[in-house]
Structures are given as structure tokens and as C-alpha cells.
Design an enzyme around this catalytic site. Structure first.
Site, mmCIF file in Angstrom:
data_model
loop_
_atom_site.group_PDB
_atom_site.id
_atom_site.type_symbol
_atom_site.label_atom_id
_atom_site.label_comp_id
_atom_site.label_asym_id
_atom_site.label_seq_id
_atom_site.Cartn_x
_atom_site.Cartn_y
_atom_site.Cartn_z
ATOM 1 N N ARG A 142 -1.985 0.100 4.843
ATOM 2 C CA ARG A 142 -2.564 0.720 3.638
ATOM 3 C C ARG A 142 -2.148 2.183 3.501
ATOM 4 N NH1 ARG A 142 -7.563 -2.908 2.422
ATOM 5 N NH2 ARG A 142 -8.110 -1.506 0.765
ATOM 6 N N TYR A 145 -0.426 4.025 0.420
ATOM 7 C CA TYR A 145 -1.307 4.355 -0.711
ATOM 8 C C TYR A 145 -2.309 5.444 -0.318
ATOM 9 C CZ TYR A 145 -4.472 3.440 -4.672
ATOM 10 O OH TYR A 145 -5.250 3.547 -5.802
ATOM 11 N N ASP A 146 -2.988 5.234 0.825
ATOM 12 C CA ASP A 146 -4.031 6.186 1.250
ATOM 13 C C ASP A 146 -3.451 7.581 1.446
ATOM 14 O OD1 ASP A 146 -5.151 3.703 1.497
ATOM 15 O OD2 ASP A 146 -5.958 3.982 3.502
ATOM 16 N N GLY A 148 -0.453 8.593 0.500
ATOM 17 C CA GLY A 148 0.196 9.040 -0.740
ATOM 18 C C GLY A 148 -0.813 9.722 -1.660
ATOM 19 N N VAL A 188 -12.525 -9.353 -7.090
ATOM 20 C CA VAL A 188 -13.236 -9.869 -8.265
ATOM 21 C C VAL A 188 -12.332 -10.819 -9.058
ATOM 22 C CG1 VAL A 188 -14.278 -9.230 -10.482
ATOM 23 C CG2 VAL A 188 -14.846 -7.927 -8.431
ATOM 24 N N THR A 210 -18.456 -4.542 2.807
ATOM 25 C CA THR A 210 -19.074 -4.210 1.513
ATOM 26 C C THR A 210 -18.132 -3.404 0.632
ATOM 27 O OG1 THR A 210 -20.022 -2.091 2.187
ATOM 28 C CG2 THR A 210 -21.359 -4.073 2.616
ATOM 29 N N ASP A 272 -8.738 -3.103 6.710
ATOM 30 C CA ASP A 272 -9.617 -3.374 5.564
ATOM 31 C C ASP A 272 -10.949 -2.649 5.829
ATOM 32 O OD1 ASP A 272 -9.657 -5.980 3.389
ATOM 33 O OD2 ASP A 272 -11.561 -5.022 3.844
HETATM 34 N N1 UDP Z 1 -11.204 -9.816 -0.388
HETATM 35 C C1 UDP Z 1 -11.600 -11.118 -0.083
HETATM 36 N N2 UDP Z 1 -10.965 -12.153 -0.695
HETATM 37 C C2 UDP Z 1 -9.987 -11.973 -1.622
HETATM 38 C C3 UDP Z 1 -9.585 -10.641 -1.941
HETATM 39 C C4 UDP Z 1 -10.225 -9.592 -1.308
HETATM 40 O O1 UDP Z 1 -12.512 -11.333 0.750
HETATM 41 O O2 UDP Z 1 -9.459 -12.972 -2.146
HETATM 42 C C5 UDP Z 1 -11.899 -8.691 0.261
HETATM 43 C C6 UDP Z 1 -10.967 -7.677 0.910
HETATM 44 O O3 UDP Z 1 -10.689 -8.046 2.250
HETATM 45 C C7 UDP Z 1 -11.802 -6.408 0.829
HETATM 46 C C8 UDP Z 1 -12.622 -6.587 -0.445
HETATM 47 O O4 UDP Z 1 -12.596 -7.977 -0.731
HETATM 48 O O5 UDP Z 1 -12.688 -6.304 1.916
HETATM 49 C C9 UDP Z 1 -12.084 -5.793 -1.631
HETATM 50 O O6 UDP Z 1 -10.712 -6.085 -1.742
HETATM 51 P P1 UDP Z 1 -9.836 -5.537 -2.953
HETATM 52 O O7 UDP Z 1 -8.433 -5.920 -2.655
HETATM 53 O O8 UDP Z 1 -10.419 -5.983 -4.236
HETATM 54 O O9 UDP Z 1 -10.003 -3.950 -2.915
HETATM 55 P P2 UDP Z 1 -10.011 -2.849 -1.753
HETATM 56 O O10 UDP Z 1 -9.851 -3.493 -0.410
HETATM 57 O O11 UDP Z 1 -8.882 -1.957 -2.087
HETATM 58 O O12 UDP Z 1 -11.352 -2.226 -1.894
#
Ligand code: UDP
Length: 310
Positions: A142, A145-146, A148, A188, A210, A272
Site C-alpha cells: 500500500r 499510495y500511502d 505518495g 461496498v 472496521t 490492511d
Molecule cells: N474488503 C473485504 N472484501 C472485499 C473488499 C474489501 O472484506 O471484497 C475489506 C478490505 O480488506 C478492507 C475493507 O474491506 O479491510 C475496506 O476495503 P476497501 O478496499 O474498500 O478500502 P480501504 O482498505 O482502502 O479502506
């Protein structure tokens, strides 16, 4: 008074809502996007209208136009997209920031940088305040992005201190709503599409991590308020403090779509973040802003949008 406003990344998810809102308020809007993750469909009806221009360009190329305000959103923002070409992601963050700061400087324009909750990395402080300096892995998947986005914040504050550039920096937390890219692997969008298509819902890990989800109209409202105020260059957190586990969001989407999809656990991607929730005290004080759209209402609108694609 009509302003000339440049929105980089204006064909993306948040950018498309921002362009529309600025245009509806009577401004002249220049939407710049290389369409690497954005979509021309998001502004099809604005194209050809007065006060709207689309520039298909990469923000890493210098630009010389006249503007009063710049919103710098250009960058792939979902892990799937920003990890596809990580070197390019870092370039977009850094060269994009440099080019837009130079343009703002030349024009004496105000410039707003959309930074991210990712600057906090795997946070050891909860909820995250702007004063928290984060816990970011500089060499992980990551990091492009982070780091950057962190470097872009540095450039913004150095331009502010060195040249007096009129900067604004917001850190956007998870945002959702219509125009999310169905292919970008966001939680989502993935869960809604999986539920509508009767496919298994893919929980990464055990789903106990979360996030805090803000509906896109609330996010856009905060960006516009941030640009308008003169109290602070930021950074200001923009997000919804209502925290929810990924498992619960899956359950809520299954209930709302009346889907019979199963829920399966797959491997958690590395780095993550375990927990994420914004402290929005500063946004309340400086912007007089807090999110208005409850999750249920926002999800209803988002599900309706994805039904048109499913
Ligand atoms: N996630 C998940 N299933 C999916 C896609 C994402 O469980 O199909 C989880 C992912 O591991 C993370 C959270 O949902 O903990 C949010 O992921 P997203 O990619 O939407 O955004 P970010 O990690 O950048 O907050």
C-alpha cells in the site's frame, strides 16, 4: 461570482460528484482526467454544456491554464487500482502535486489537496486525529499510495511555508455512493454487486476489521466548505465517524438487497488496516460540517445505482 475551477480526477467517483455540484452552483468547471480509472459516462450530460470543459490529460504533465481554484483529486484511489502500477501511482501523487502547486502559484489560485486516511497507515491511535502522525509501512504493497499521499502533503505544506501558496488539505476517509467503479474492488461496491448477482460475499480475513463510511454528497460538501474557509490550510479529516466492521456491512447489504448470497472468508491482503475511524472535531469547528446521510439511506441510493449496472 463565477469562478474558473479545475478539478483533477474529475471523471472519478468523488470527482464526478464534485464537478457536477460546482457546475450546478454556476461555476465554470474544467474537468481534467486521463480516464485511467475514471469514466466519461459520469459527465456525458455535462459535455457540450456552457461552463464545462473536459481535458483528457495526465496530471503528471505540466499544465498552463487560467484558474481561480484547483481541487487535486487525480490518483487511482482503490487498492486494486493503485497497486496495478505502483510506480505510476507514486508519480501521480508527487508529480501531480508539484504540477498543480506550480499552476496554483502562477495563478494565485487556491488549491485543495485530497489526501487520505491512508496517511495514518495501521493506526495505533483510535479514532484518528489530524495530529496523529501515523504508522505507515514504507515498503509494503500500500506504500505507493500511502507514502505518495504523505509526500504530496509535504509538498503542499512546503509550498505554503516557502511561497505562501493558498493551500487546503483534507484527509478523506472511506467514501461510497453512486459512480463508484464496479471494478475497483472496494468493499461496498464488491459486496453490493456480489449480493445482486447472487455470488458469494468475499470477506477478507474474518471481517472484524472496521471502516467508517461517508456518503459521497457529505464528502463533496466538506471539500467545498474547506475550499471556501480561510481559517486553516488543514489538514482536516473528512469522514463519517460511524464505525462498522466489514462483516456487519456485509450483513446489512445482504439484508437490504434481500440476497441469498453466501459469505465466504478469503485471505486478508497485507497491510490492511485493522481499525479506521476519523475524529472530526476539527471539521466540525472549522467547516461547521458533519455527515448528514445515515448509512442505511446512503446504501439504498448506492444499491439503486448498482442495480442499473448488475
Ligand atoms: N474488503 C473485504 N472484501 C472485499 C473488499 C474489501 O472484506 O471484497 C475489506 C478490505 O480488506 C478492507 C475493507 O474491506 O479491510 C475496506 O476495503 P476497501 O478496499 O474498500 O478500502 P480501504 O482498505 O482502502 O479502506
Amino acid at each position: 461570482m463565477t469562478k474558473r475551477i479545475l478539478v483533477t480526477g474529475g471523471a472519478g467517483f468523488i470527482g464526478s460528484h464534485l464537478c457536477r455540484r460546482l457546475w450546478e452552483e454556476g461555476n465554470e468547471v474544467i474537468c481534467l482526467d486521463d480516464l485511467c480509472t475514471g469514466s466519461a459516462a459520469h459527465f456525458a450530460d455535462l459535455k457540450g454544456q456552457d461552463r464545462f470543459t473536459f481535458l483528457q490529460r495526465d496530471v503528471t504533465e505540466p499544465l498552463d491554464i487560467q484558474v481561480d481554484e484547483i481541487y487535486n483529486l487525480a490518483c487511482p484511489a482503490s487498492p486494486v487500482h493503485y497497486q496495478k502500477d505502483p510506480v505510476k501511482t507514486m508519480k501521480t501523487c508527487v508529480l501531480g502535486a508539484l504540477n498543480m502547486l506550480e499552476l496554483a502559484g502562477k495563478n494565485g489560485a487556491k488549491i485543495l489537496q485530497t489526501s487520505t486516511s491512508e496517511v495514518y497507515g495501521e493506526p495505533l491511535e483510535h479514532p484518528q486525529k489530524e495530529s496523529y502522525r501515523g504508522n505507515v509501512n514504507p515498503i509494503g504493497i500500500r506504500s505507493c499510495y500511502d507514502e505518495g499521499k504523505r509526500a504530496a502533503e509535504t509538498l503542499f505544506f512546503d509550498a505554503y511555508r516557502t511561497y505562501g501558496t493558498r493551500i487546503r488539505v483534507v484527509r478523506i476517509f472511506n467514501t461510497y455512493g453512486p459512480n463508484m467503479d464496479p471494478e475497483d474492488g472496494r468493499v461496498v461496491s464488491n459486496f453490493i454487486l456480489q449480493a445482486l448477482r447472487g455470488k458469494p460475499i468475499t470477506l477478507y480475513g474474518d471481517g472484524s476489521q472496521t471502516r467508517s463510511f461517508c456518503y459521497v454528497s457529505d464528502t463533496v460538501d466538506a471539500l467545498i466548505r474547506m475550499m471556501a474557509q480561510d481559517k486553516t490550510p488543514g489538514p482536516v479529516n473528512v469522514g463519517n465517524p460511524a464505525e462498522i466492521t466489514v462483516r456487519r456491512i456485509a450483513e446489512q447489504i445482504l439484508r437490504m438487497t434481500q440476497s441469498a448470497s453466501s459469505v465466504i472468508c478469503v485471505e486478508l491482503p497485507s497491510d490492511d488496516p485493522t481499525r479506521r475511524r476519523p475524529d472530526i472535531t476539527r471539521a466540525k469547528e472549522v467547516l461547521g460540517w458533519e455527515p448528514k446521510v445515515p448509512l442505511e439511506e446512503g446504501l439504498e441510493k448506492t444499491i439503486a445505482y448498482f442495480r442499473t449496472l448488475a
